[in-house]
Design a protein around this motif. Structure first.
Motif, PDB file in Angstrom:
ATOM      1  N   VAL A 188       0.896  -1.279   0.109  1.00  0.00           N
ATOM      2  CA  VAL A 188      -0.034  -0.124   0.146  1.00  0.00           C
ATOM      3  C   VAL A 188       0.821   1.293  -0.085  1.00  0.00           C
ATOM      4  CG1 VAL A 188      -2.010  -0.984   1.156  1.00  0.00           C
ATOM      5  CG2 VAL A 188      -0.188   0.045   2.637  1.00  0.00           C
ATOM      6  N   ALA A 189       2.124   1.153   0.334  1.00  0.00           N
ATOM      7  CA  ALA A 189       3.026   2.424   0.231  1.00  0.00           C
ATOM      8  C   ALA A 189       4.471   1.786   0.522  1.00  0.00           C
ATOM      9  CB  ALA A 189       2.829   3.150   1.671  1.00  0.00           C
ATOM     10  N   VAL A 190       5.146   2.808  -0.276  1.00  0.00           N
ATOM     11  CA  VAL A 190       6.749   2.354  -0.102  1.00  0.00           C
ATOM     12  C   VAL A 190       7.352   3.830   0.414  1.00  0.00           C
ATOM     13  CG1 VAL A 190       9.098   1.712  -1.105  1.00  0.00           C
ATOM     14  CG2 VAL A 190       6.706   0.583  -1.869  1.00  0.00           C
ATOM     15  N   ASN A 191       8.087   3.802   1.619  1.00  0.00           N
ATOM     16  CA  ASN A 191       8.784   5.033   1.907  1.00  0.00           C
ATOM     17  C   ASN A 191       9.942   5.315   1.170  1.00  0.00           C
ATOM     18  OD1 ASN A 191      10.902   3.487   3.191  1.00  0.00           O
ATOM     19  ND2 ASN A 191       9.774   3.523   5.373  1.00  0.00           N
ATOM     20  N   ASP A 192      10.571   6.369   1.329  1.00  0.00           N
ATOM     21  CA  ASP A 192      11.861   6.989   0.763  1.00  0.00           C
ATOM     22  C   ASP A 192      13.096   5.960   1.054  1.00  0.00           C
ATOM     23  OD1 ASP A 192      12.382   7.746   3.604  1.00  0.00           O
ATOM     24  OD2 ASP A 192      12.659   9.766   2.925  1.00  0.00           O
ATOM     25  N   ARG A 193      12.967   5.354   1.894  1.00  0.00           N
ATOM     26  CA  ARG A 193      14.230   4.203   2.217  1.00  0.00           C
ATOM     27  C   ARG A 193      13.854   3.012   1.756  1.00  0.00           C
ATOM     28  NH1 ARG A 193      13.374   7.120   6.337  1.00  0.00           N
ATOM     29  NH2 ARG A 193      12.182   5.569   7.338  1.00  0.00           N
ATOM     30  N   GLY A 194      12.778   2.581   0.946  1.00  0.00           N
ATOM     31  CA  GLY A 194      12.238   1.461   0.301  1.00  0.00           C
ATOM     32  C   GLY A 194      11.601   0.567   1.167  1.00  0.00           C
ATOM     33  N   GLY A 195      11.261   0.827   2.501  1.00  0.00           N
ATOM     34  CA  GLY A 195      10.483   0.184   3.371  1.00  0.00           C
ATOM     35  C   GLY A 195       9.083   0.026   3.005  1.00  0.00           C
ATOM     36  N   ALA A 196       8.518  -1.052   2.962  1.00  0.00           N
ATOM     37  CA  ALA A 196       7.279  -1.656   2.236  1.00  0.00           C
ATOM     38  C   ALA A 196       6.117  -1.487   3.359  1.00  0.00           C
ATOM     39  CB  ALA A 196       7.448  -2.884   1.677  1.00  0.00           C
ATOM     40  N   ILE A 197       5.040  -0.762   2.974  1.00  0.00           N
ATOM     41  CA  ILE A 197       3.804  -0.991   4.027  1.00  0.00           C
ATOM     42  C   ILE A 197       2.897  -1.836   3.220  1.00  0.00           C
ATOM     43  CG2 ILE A 197       2.086   0.126   5.331  1.00  0.00           C
ATOM     44  CD1 ILE A 197       4.262   2.546   5.310  1.00  0.00           C
ATOM     45  N   LEU A 198       2.238  -2.814   3.996  1.00  0.00           N
ATOM     46  CA  LEU A 198       1.518  -3.865   3.273  1.00  0.00           C
ATOM     47  C   LEU A 198      -0.104  -3.858   4.100  1.00  0.00           C
ATOM     48  CD1 LEU A 198       3.836  -6.885   3.519  1.00  0.00           C
ATOM     49  CD2 LEU A 198       3.604  -5.188   1.755  1.00  0.00           C
ATOM     50  N   ASP A 199      -0.922  -4.183   3.211  1.00  0.00           N
ATOM     51  CA  ASP A 199      -2.234  -3.989   3.821  1.00  0.00           C
ATOM     52  C   ASP A 199      -2.605  -4.914   4.983  1.00  0.00           C
ATOM     53  OD1 ASP A 199      -2.190  -6.306   2.204  1.00  0.00           O
ATOM     54  OD2 ASP A 199      -4.164  -6.319   1.460  1.00  0.00           O
ATOM     55  N   ARG A 200      -1.675  -6.077   5.139  1.00  0.00           N
ATOM     56  CA  ARG A 200      -1.751  -7.101   6.048  1.00  0.00           C
ATOM     57  C   ARG A 200      -0.368  -7.814   6.300  1.00  0.00           C
ATOM     58  NH1 ARG A 200      -3.977 -12.389   3.641  1.00  0.00           N
ATOM     59  NH2 ARG A 200      -5.247 -12.544   5.449  1.00  0.00           N
ATOM     60  N   THR A 201       0.051  -8.242   7.459  1.00  0.00           N
ATOM     61  CA  THR A 201       1.514  -8.933   7.493  1.00  0.00           C
ATOM     62  C   THR A 201       1.458  -9.976   8.868  1.00  0.00           C
ATOM     63  OG1 THR A 201       3.624  -8.490   7.592  1.00  0.00           O
ATOM     64  CG2 THR A 201       2.199  -7.250   9.063  1.00  0.00           C
ATOM     65  N   ILE A 202       2.320 -10.941   8.414  1.00  0.00           N
ATOM     66  CA  ILE A 202       2.511 -11.998   9.373  1.00  0.00           C
ATOM     67  C   ILE A 202       3.958 -11.402  10.239  1.00  0.00           C
ATOM     68  CG2 ILE A 202       1.319 -13.702   8.579  1.00  0.00           C
ATOM     69  CD1 ILE A 202       3.937 -14.801   7.307  1.00  0.00           C
ATOM     70  N   PHE A 203       4.619 -10.319   9.676  1.00  0.00           N
ATOM     71  CA  PHE A 203       5.829  -9.947  10.308  1.00  0.00           C
ATOM     72  C   PHE A 203       5.528  -9.056  11.614  1.00  0.00           C
ATOM     73  CE2 PHE A 203       7.161 -11.406   6.269  1.00  0.00           C
ATOM     74  CZ  PHE A 203       8.644 -11.501   6.263  1.00  0.00           C
ATOM     75  N   TYR A 204       6.200  -9.854  12.766  1.00  0.00           N
ATOM     76  CA  TYR A 204       5.864  -8.631  14.038  1.00  0.00           C
ATOM     77  C   TYR A 204       7.045  -7.732  13.866  1.00  0.00           C
ATOM     78  CZ  TYR A 204       6.141  -7.825  18.922  1.00  0.00           C
ATOM     79  OH  TYR A 204       6.122  -7.222  20.117  1.00  0.00           O
ATOM     80  N   ALA A 205       6.485  -6.509  14.266  1.00  0.00           N
ATOM     81  CA  ALA A 205       7.399  -4.985  14.430  1.00  0.00           C
ATOM     82  C   ALA A 205       8.070  -5.125  15.700  1.00  0.00           C
ATOM     83  CB  ALA A 205       6.695  -3.911  13.905  1.00  0.00           C
ATOM     84  N   THR A 206       9.452  -4.507  15.959  1.00  0.00           N
ATOM     85  CA  THR A 206      10.047  -4.559  17.047  1.00  0.00           C
ATOM     86  C   THR A 206       9.230  -3.620  17.892  1.00  0.00           C
ATOM     87  OG1 THR A 206      12.139  -4.507  15.940  1.00  0.00           O
ATOM     88  CG2 THR A 206      12.262  -3.548  17.985  1.00  0.00           C
ATOM     89  N   SER A 207       8.991  -4.142  19.142  1.00  0.00           N
ATOM     90  CA  SER A 207       8.011  -3.547  20.417  1.00  0.00           C
ATOM     91  C   SER A 207       8.150  -4.427  21.477  1.00  0.00           C
ATOM     92  CB  SER A 207       6.707  -3.433  19.638  1.00  0.00           C
ATOM     93  OG  SER A 207       5.847  -2.890  20.754  1.00  0.00           O
ATOM     94  N   GLY A 208       8.181  -3.831  22.598  1.00  0.00           N
ATOM     95  CA  GLY A 208       7.821  -4.254  23.915  1.00  0.00           C
ATOM     96  C   GLY A 208       9.199  -5.095  24.336  1.00  0.00           C
ATOM     97  N   GLY A 209      10.312  -4.787  23.613  1.00  0.00           N
ATOM     98  CA  GLY A 209      11.425  -5.794  23.988  1.00  0.00           C
ATOM     99  C   GLY A 209      11.399  -6.863  23.067  1.00  0.00           C
ATOM    100  N   GLN A 210      10.733  -7.087  22.464  1.00  0.00           N
ATOM    101  CA  GLN A 210      10.862  -8.391  21.281  1.00  0.00           C
ATOM    102  C   GLN A 210      11.290  -7.883  19.930  1.00  0.00           C
ATOM    103  OE1 GLN A 210       7.686 -11.148  20.834  1.00  0.00           O
ATOM    104  NE2 GLN A 210       8.047 -11.775  18.733  1.00  0.00           N
ATOM    105  N   PRO A 211      12.460  -8.300  19.312  1.00  0.00           N
ATOM    106  CA  PRO A 211      12.783  -7.625  17.999  1.00  0.00           C
ATOM    107  C   PRO A 211      11.649  -8.128  16.900  1.00  0.00           C
ATOM    108  CG  PRO A 211      14.001  -9.684  18.685  1.00  0.00           C
ATOM    109  CD  PRO A 211      13.169  -9.268  19.866  1.00  0.00           C
ATOM    110  N   GLY A 212      11.866  -7.459  15.914  1.00  0.00           N
ATOM    111  CA  GLY A 212      11.037  -7.642  14.726  1.00  0.00           C
ATOM    112  C   GLY A 212      11.652  -8.903  13.755  1.00  0.00           C
ATOM    113  N   ASP A 213      10.551  -9.097  13.083  1.00  0.00           N
ATOM    114  CA  ASP A 213      10.863 -10.357  12.093  1.00  0.00           C
ATOM    115  C   ASP A 213      11.722 -10.034  11.027  1.00  0.00           C
ATOM    116  OD1 ASP A 213       9.548 -12.632  13.591  1.00  0.00           O
ATOM    117  OD2 ASP A 213       7.679 -11.846  12.954  1.00  0.00           O
ATOM    118  N   SER A 214      12.407 -11.027  10.320  1.00  0.00           N
ATOM    119  CA  SER A 214      13.070 -11.072   9.060  1.00  0.00           C
ATOM    120  C   SER A 214      12.314 -12.139   8.460  1.00  0.00           C
ATOM    121  CB  SER A 214      14.673 -11.407   9.285  1.00  0.00           C
ATOM    122  OG  SER A 214      14.669 -12.501  10.099  1.00  0.00           O
ATOM    123  N   GLY A 215      12.851 -12.110   7.224  1.00  0.00           N
ATOM    124  CA  GLY A 215      12.292 -13.137   6.234  1.00  0.00           C
ATOM    125  C   GLY A 215      12.373 -12.507   4.707  1.00  0.00           C
TER     126      GLY A 215
END
Length: 247
Positions: free
Chosen positions: A23-50
């Motif tokens: 749904v969007a791509v930021n100026d650093r190439g980061g992709a924002i999707l309408d849905r995801t299974i990737f956990y984002a860094t938060s609460g002491g838990q690191p975000g997913d890779s894949g």
């Protein structure tokens, strides 16, 4: 403009693949999707890779996952030298499941530690092989052996781990659910996600947005590798996989 990504992992942490639309791509190439299974860094838990697989079969490696302008906006950060995605593209998502499962086991282990050591939490960090929880404990009499034994009792009991939602009002009426000394769960949405352990949450219940395994038995063998003094009343407990070393 902030986007809202449907966080599929909140309802099912065991999803390894899914389909989504960019749904969007930021100026650093980061992709924002309408849905995801990737956990984002938060609460002491690191975000997913894949990886994200495009329609032509090519893959874009995802090095990290972070939140954007809001917690609801999840950004998939590509590894260096990846081809940029285009808005509207359909992609197939695949997380690094082996790494995620280690983090799920470790995050659940951190919850178990807060049961064995029922003191205010001053900090926490989850990783694949060495996690830590910091407690406000004036008494330094805890030993690695005692805490490890308590953890393994909970693991061997194979208690179920599940989530449920409560209202802001229910949380306000039960302030003891919040174990963190300095960080309060976000309110205002009308729904607080609790991670519960044991039949009818008989072992533990606390607000958490992270990913966890389905039962304490799935955590596997763990031990306290070290207890460190971090200030007059602060103790850092390090959790590691495997049996406690003999020495």
């Amino acid at each position: 403009m902030a986007y809202r990504t449907e966080a599929l992992f909140r309802d099912d942490a065991y999803l390894k693949t899914a389909d989504a639309t960019v749904v969007a791509v930021n100026d650093r190439g980061g992709a924002i999707l309408d849905r995801t299974i990737f956990y984002a860094t938060s609460g002491g838990q690191p975000g997913d890779s894949g990886a994200l697989e495009r329609a032509d079969g090519s893959r874009i490696e995802i090095a990290a996952t972070i939140t954007g302008e809001t917690k609801e906006e999840i950004i998939h950060v590509p590894a260096p030298a990846q081809v940029a995605l285009a808005v509207g593209e359909k992609v197939r998502l695949a997380i690094d499941w082996e790494r995620r499962h280690l983090l799920m086991r470790m995050h659940a282990a951190c919850h178990l530690l807060t049961v064995v050591c029922p003191f205010p939490i001053t900090g926490a960090s989850v990783s694949e092989d060495d996690s830590r929880v910091d407690f406000d404990i004036p008494d330094a009499s805890f030993t690695r052996e005692e805490v490890t034994a308590g953890l393994m009792d909970l693991v061997r009991a194979d208690h179920p781990i599940f989530t449920r939602l409560i209202s802001d009002e229910e949380l306000a009426a039960n302030p003891g659910l919040v174990k963190s000394k300095n960080v309060r769960p976000p309110v205002g949405t009308g729904r607080i996600r609790l991670v519960c352990i044991g039949e009818n949450a008989s072992v533990d219940s606390q607000p958490c947005g992270g990913t966890h395994v389905k039962s304490t038995g799935e955590v596997g063998e763990i031990h306290i590798g070290k207890i460190e003094k971090k200030g007059r009343e602060n103790r850092r407990f390090r959790i590691r996989f495997g049996p406690m070393p003999a020495n």
